[in-house]
Motif scaffolding. Structure first.
Motif, PDB file in Angstrom:
ATOM      1  N   VAL A  78       0.842  -1.200   0.000  1.00 50.29           N
ATOM      2  CA  VAL A  78       0.000   0.000   0.000  1.00 50.29           C
ATOM      3  C   VAL A  78       0.885   1.262   0.000  1.00 50.29           C
ATOM      4  O   VAL A  78       1.844   1.355   0.756  1.00 50.29           O
ATOM      5  CB  VAL A  78      -0.933   0.014   1.237  1.00 50.29           C
ATOM      6  N   ILE A  79       0.520   2.201  -0.851  1.00 51.58           N
ATOM      7  CA  ILE A  79       1.169   3.514  -0.876  1.00 51.58           C
ATOM      8  C   ILE A  79       0.070   4.579  -0.830  1.00 51.58           C
ATOM      9  O   ILE A  79      -1.118   4.273  -0.944  1.00 51.58           O
ATOM     10  CB  ILE A  79       2.033   3.714  -2.141  1.00 51.58           C
ATOM     11  N   HIS A  80       0.480   5.826  -0.647  1.00 53.43           N
ATOM     12  CA  HIS A  80      -0.448   6.953  -0.713  1.00 53.43           C
ATOM     13  C   HIS A  80      -0.157   7.698  -2.013  1.00 53.43           C
ATOM     14  O   HIS A  80       0.910   8.300  -2.155  1.00 53.43           O
ATOM     15  CB  HIS A  80      -0.274   7.881   0.489  1.00 53.43           C
ATOM     16  N   ALA A  81      -1.091   7.625  -2.951  1.00 54.30           N
ATOM     17  CA  ALA A  81      -0.832   8.192  -4.271  1.00 54.30           C
ATOM     18  C   ALA A  81      -2.154   8.458  -4.980  1.00 54.30           C
ATOM     19  O   ALA A  81      -3.232   8.115  -4.495  1.00 54.30           O
ATOM     20  CB  ALA A  81       0.040   7.241  -5.091  1.00 54.30           C
ATOM     21  N   ASP A  82      -2.051   9.091  -6.154  1.00 54.85           N
ATOM     22  CA  ASP A  82      -3.197   9.317  -7.038  1.00 54.85           C
ATOM     23  C   ASP A  82      -3.353   8.080  -7.919  1.00 54.85           C
ATOM     24  O   ASP A  82      -2.504   7.796  -8.776  1.00 54.85           O
ATOM     25  CB  ASP A  82      -2.947  10.572  -7.885  1.00 54.85           C
ATOM     26  N   GLU A  83      -4.425   7.337  -7.720  1.00 56.71           N
ATOM     27  CA  GLU A  83      -4.594   6.050  -8.407  1.00 56.71           C
ATOM     28  C   GLU A  83      -4.585   6.204  -9.922  1.00 56.71           C
ATOM     29  O   GLU A  83      -3.916   5.440 -10.637  1.00 56.71           O
ATOM     30  CB  GLU A  83      -5.903   5.398  -7.957  1.00 56.71           C
ATOM     31  N   LEU A  84      -5.317   7.179 -10.461  1.00 56.56           N
ATOM     32  CA  LEU A  84      -5.401   7.343 -11.917  1.00 56.56           C
ATOM     33  C   LEU A  84      -4.042   7.702 -12.516  1.00 56.56           C
ATOM     34  O   LEU A  84      -3.685   7.208 -13.597  1.00 56.56           O
ATOM     35  CB  LEU A  84      -6.423   8.423 -12.262  1.00 56.56           C
ATOM     36  N   LYS A  85      -3.271   8.539 -11.796  1.00 59.90           N
ATOM     37  CA  LYS A  85      -1.969   8.947 -12.320  1.00 59.90           C
ATOM     38  C   LYS A  85      -0.982   7.773 -12.303  1.00 59.90           C
ATOM     39  O   LYS A  85      -0.238   7.558 -13.268  1.00 59.90           O
ATOM     40  CB  LYS A  85      -1.414  10.109 -11.485  1.00 59.90           C
ATOM     41  N   ILE A  86      -0.958   7.006 -11.197  1.00 58.75           N
ATOM     42  CA  ILE A  86      -0.056   5.859 -11.129  1.00 58.75           C
ATOM     43  C   ILE A  86      -0.458   4.809 -12.164  1.00 58.75           C
ATOM     44  O   ILE A  86       0.400   4.177 -12.812  1.00 58.75           O
ATOM     45  CB  ILE A  86      -0.053   5.259  -9.716  1.00 58.75           C
ATOM     46  N   LYS A  87      -1.751   4.634 -12.346  1.00 60.48           N
ATOM     47  CA  LYS A  87      -2.233   3.701 -13.380  1.00 60.48           C
ATOM     48  C   LYS A  87      -1.763   4.155 -14.758  1.00 60.48           C
ATOM     49  O   LYS A  87      -1.326   3.342 -15.581  1.00 60.48           O
ATOM     50  CB  LYS A  87      -3.762   3.635 -13.334  1.00 60.48           C
ATOM     51  N   GLN A  88      -1.799   5.472 -15.006  1.00 61.92           N
ATOM     52  CA  GLN A  88      -1.335   6.015 -16.288  1.00 61.92           C
ATOM     53  C   GLN A  88       0.148   5.723 -16.503  1.00 61.92           C
ATOM     54  O   GLN A  88       0.567   5.344 -17.609  1.00 61.92           O
ATOM     55  CB  GLN A  88      -1.592   7.522 -16.330  1.00 61.92           C
ATOM     56  N   VAL A  89       0.953   5.853 -15.439  1.00 64.25           N
ATOM     57  CA  VAL A  89       2.392   5.585 -15.554  1.00 64.25           C
ATOM     58  C   VAL A  89       2.631   4.118 -15.919  1.00 64.25           C
ATOM     59  O   VAL A  89       3.416   3.803 -16.828  1.00 64.25           O
ATOM     60  CB  VAL A  89       3.117   5.933 -14.232  1.00 64.25           C
ATOM     61  N   ILE A  90       1.970   3.215 -15.207  1.00 59.98           N
ATOM     62  CA  ILE A  90       2.188   1.777 -15.460  1.00 59.98           C
ATOM     63  C   ILE A  90       1.738   1.406 -16.872  1.00 59.98           C
ATOM     64  O   ILE A  90       2.409   0.629 -17.571  1.00 59.98           O
ATOM     65  CB  ILE A  90       1.444   0.946 -14.392  1.00 59.98           C
ATOM     66  N   ILE A  91       0.631   1.968 -17.324  1.00 63.20           N
ATOM     67  CA  ILE A  91       0.157   1.693 -18.696  1.00 63.20           C
ATOM     68  C   ILE A  91       1.162   2.209 -19.716  1.00 63.20           C
ATOM     69  O   ILE A  91       1.437   1.546 -20.731  1.00 63.20           O
ATOM     70  CB  ILE A  91      -1.235   2.321 -18.916  1.00 63.20           C
ATOM     71  N   ILE A  92       1.740   3.385 -19.472  1.00 71.12           N
ATOM     72  CA  ILE A  92       2.749   3.928 -20.401  1.00 71.12           C
ATOM     73  C   ILE A  92       3.944   2.991 -20.495  1.00 71.12           C
ATOM     74  O   ILE A  92       4.437   2.694 -21.606  1.00 71.12           O
ATOM     75  CB  ILE A  92       3.193   5.337 -19.936  1.00 71.12           C
ATOM     76  N   LEU A  93       4.401   2.492 -19.344  1.00 72.17           N
ATOM     77  CA  LEU A  93       5.567   1.603 -19.349  1.00 72.17           C
ATOM     78  C   LEU A  93       5.239   0.271 -20.042  1.00 72.17           C
ATOM     79  O   LEU A  93       6.056  -0.242 -20.815  1.00 72.17           O
ATOM     80  CB  LEU A  93       6.038   1.353 -17.923  1.00 72.17           C
ATOM     81  N   LEU A  94       4.071  -0.271 -19.764  1.00 70.06           N
ATOM     82  CA  LEU A  94       3.684  -1.526 -20.420  1.00 70.06           C
ATOM     83  C   LEU A  94       3.462  -1.319 -21.910  1.00 70.06           C
ATOM     84  O   LEU A  94       3.793  -2.193 -22.726  1.00 70.06           O
ATOM     85  CB  LEU A  94       2.420  -2.075 -19.763  1.00 70.06           C
ATOM     86  N   ASP A  95       2.904  -0.186 -22.275  1.00 67.86           N
ATOM     87  CA  ASP A  95       2.676   0.112 -23.698  1.00 67.86           C
ATOM     88  C   ASP A  95       4.010   0.177 -24.444  1.00 67.86           C
ATOM     89  O   ASP A  95       4.145  -0.384 -25.546  1.00 67.86           O
ATOM     90  CB  ASP A  95       1.927   1.431 -23.822  1.00 67.86           C
ATOM     91  N   ASN A  96       5.009   0.825 -23.839  1.00 61.92           N
ATOM     92  CA  ASN A  96       6.332   0.867 -24.475  1.00 61.92           C
ATOM     93  C   ASN A  96       6.941  -0.526 -24.573  1.00 61.92           C
ATOM     94  O   ASN A  96       7.562  -0.883 -25.593  1.00 61.92           O
ATOM     95  CB  ASN A  96       7.269   1.769 -23.672  1.00 61.92           C
ATOM     96  N   ALA A  97       6.769  -1.319 -23.502  1.00 65.81           N
ATOM     97  CA  ALA A  97       7.315  -2.679 -23.516  1.00 65.81           C
ATOM     98  C   ALA A  97       6.680  -3.519 -24.617  1.00 65.81           C
ATOM     99  O   ALA A  97       7.364  -4.299 -25.296  1.00 65.81           O
ATOM    100  CB  ALA A  97       7.107  -3.325 -22.144  1.00 65.81           C
ATOM    101  N   MET A  98       5.373  -3.361 -24.816  1.00 65.85           N
ATOM    102  CA  MET A  98       4.687  -4.137 -25.861  1.00 65.85           C
ATOM    103  C   MET A  98       5.045  -3.650 -27.257  1.00 65.85           C
ATOM    104  O   MET A  98       5.089  -4.443 -28.207  1.00 65.85           O
ATOM    105  CB  MET A  98       3.170  -4.068 -25.644  1.00 65.85           C
TER     106      MET A  98
END
Length: 454
Positions: free
Chosen positions: A342-362
């Motif tokens: 668990v962290i304290h963060a903005d869920e939508l923004k962190i989700k956007q970061v992970i999607i960007i990284l996965l999108d680049n990986a794909m």
């Protein structure tokens, strides 16, 4: 009132306060030491007188003659009995002896009086000493002496102290002005530079002439760093506008070309018309996505767009992977040892970061993708690993820049705008975290997100 004037007046006022305090201390110590010296002399004289009169016969003439031998200029000597009865007295200043009444004492006393005498006001020292006769005290000796010249010395001392105070005030004014000019020199230079910036609109730095290594130099250096950052920001803004214009130019050119084709030939050639409409729709969609990305960047630069809540990274990644697997049919494996993280963060923004990284990986890898989630005492760490084409070592330092693409020939094919990693880094920075990339060309890439737990 100017700051230099304030500094000058404040330093002068402070100097005057210090001088007045010092003058009072000097004056008090002078008077104290002078009177104490006279008291010691009078006590010594009183002791000698008592010894002499105790060795004489008690006849008045003998005692009075002995007392007269100890008289100094403007003084008197008395012997008193209880109830302030004067038994013997010798004086060479009748006015002085009349003004001071005799007092019988059983303990040593010393006091001063300021009296109006023939020569004006003069300080008079009076010393009273008991005369011991065996085990009892029946008489006391009183000596009164005018402290000749003490008032004159006091006036001279006051004049010297007053002159010193005035001189110190003048020197303080001059020194304060000089000091204020030294202090205000870089500030005046800064004000002048700011006025030039206001008039011309062109940022300029302050020229630091003397490296004094003080707060003023720190102020000037801070101002110069601020100007450099402002210049860098303006350059980035210009570059962003230039890059954005360049990115939009290509799809707009395609749209315009196909629109002109349809305007000239209409819909007669159905195959060509369908091709033109599809191209226009595709490029318009690309412009729309690019515009949304520009808006994301603009919002991130406000630095006040986070909605902080508790967030479980493991659950978030599971949801993202399910969506991507269904959409792209790619193998994405999640690895974690602890649950939840668990962290304290903005869920939508962190989700956007992970999607960007996965999108680049794909985009740049055809093999599987591994995602690892772990944590230490300070950070939750998300690692995204692919086993694709990798990134050349000389390109890694540039990949977070706007519109930067490693494989520029594949940009049209992959649909990348070169803004994803820039957005990801900005989001992570807003969360007080860090993003690191390590890669080897031909072997794949590892991206690590360090997100604070608190």
């Amino acid at each position: 009132m100017r700051i230099t004037t304030k500094i000058n007046l404040l330093t002068t006022a402070w100097m005057l306060c210090i001088m007045i305090l010092i003058n009072m201390v000097v004056y008090f110590l002078f008077m104290k030491s002078t009177v104490n010296m006279e008291e010691d002399l009078q006590y010594q004289k009183a002791g000698d007188i008592i010894k002499d009169i105790q060795s004489l016969s008690p006849s008045n003439s003998n005692i009075n003659r002995e007392l007269k031998d100890y008289l100094t200029a403007h003084s008197y000597i008395r012997i008193l009995q209880p109830q302030n009865k004067v038994t013997h007295e010798a004086t060479n200043d009748s006015l002085l002896s009349k003004k001071i009444k005799g007092k019988y004492v059983e303990t040593k006393q010393a006091q001063t009086h300021l009296l109006s005498l023939k020569n004006g006001e003069e300080e008079v020292l009076i010393v009273r000493v008991p005369i011991n006769s065996g085990t009892s005290v029946n008489e006391s000796l009183e000596i009164g002496e005018q402290l000749i010249g003490l008032e004159t010395r006091k006036e001279i001392l006051r004049a010297i102290l007053g002159f010193s105070t005035i001189l110190a005030a003048l020197l303080s004014l001059l020194g304060g002005r000089w000091l204020a000019n030294i202090i205000m020199r870089p500030i005046s230079s800064m004000i002048k530079t700011m006025e030039e910036i206001e008039k011309s609109g062109v940022p300029k730095t302050i020229t630091i002439q003397n490296k004094t290594k003080d707060e003023l130099q720190t102020l000037a250096k801070t101002f110069n760093r601020m100007i450099h950052r402002l210049q860098e920001s303006m350059e980035k803004q210009k570059q962003f506008v230039s890059d954005a214009s360049h990115e939009l130019k290509t799809p707009l050119t395609v749209i315009k070309s196909y629109a002109n084709f349809l305007r000239r030939h209409g819909l007669q050639d159905k195959q060509m018309a369908d091709e033109a409409i599809e191209a226009i729709h595709s490029e318009a969609t690309r412009i729309q996505k690019m515009t949304e990305t520009f808006l994301d960047i603009a919002n991130l630069e406000k630095e006040n767009v986070l909605e902080i809540n508790k967030l479980d990274l493991v659950s978030l990644c599971k949801g993202i992977f399910k969506q991507l697997k269904d959409a792209y049919h790619r193998e994405i494996t999640l690895h974690y040892e602890k649950y939840p993280i668990v962290i304290h963060a903005d869920e939508l923004k962190i989700k956007q970061v992970i999607i960007i990284l996965l999108d680049n990986a794909m985009k740049y890898s055809k093999d599987k993708i591994d995602v690892f989630i772990e944590k230490n005492e300070q950070y939750a760490i998300v690692q995204v690993r692919d086993y694709g084409i990798g990134i050349p070592s000389d390109e890694i330092n540039n990949i977070f820049e706007r519109f930067y693409r490693v494989d520029k020939a594949r940009s049209r094919e992959t649909g990348g705008s070169g803004l994803g990693l820039h957005i990801a880094k900005s989001i992570v920075k807003l969360h007080k975290g860090e993003i690191k990339i390590s890669s080897k060309e031909g072997s794949g890439t590892k991206v690590e997100l360090f997100l604070p737990l608190h």
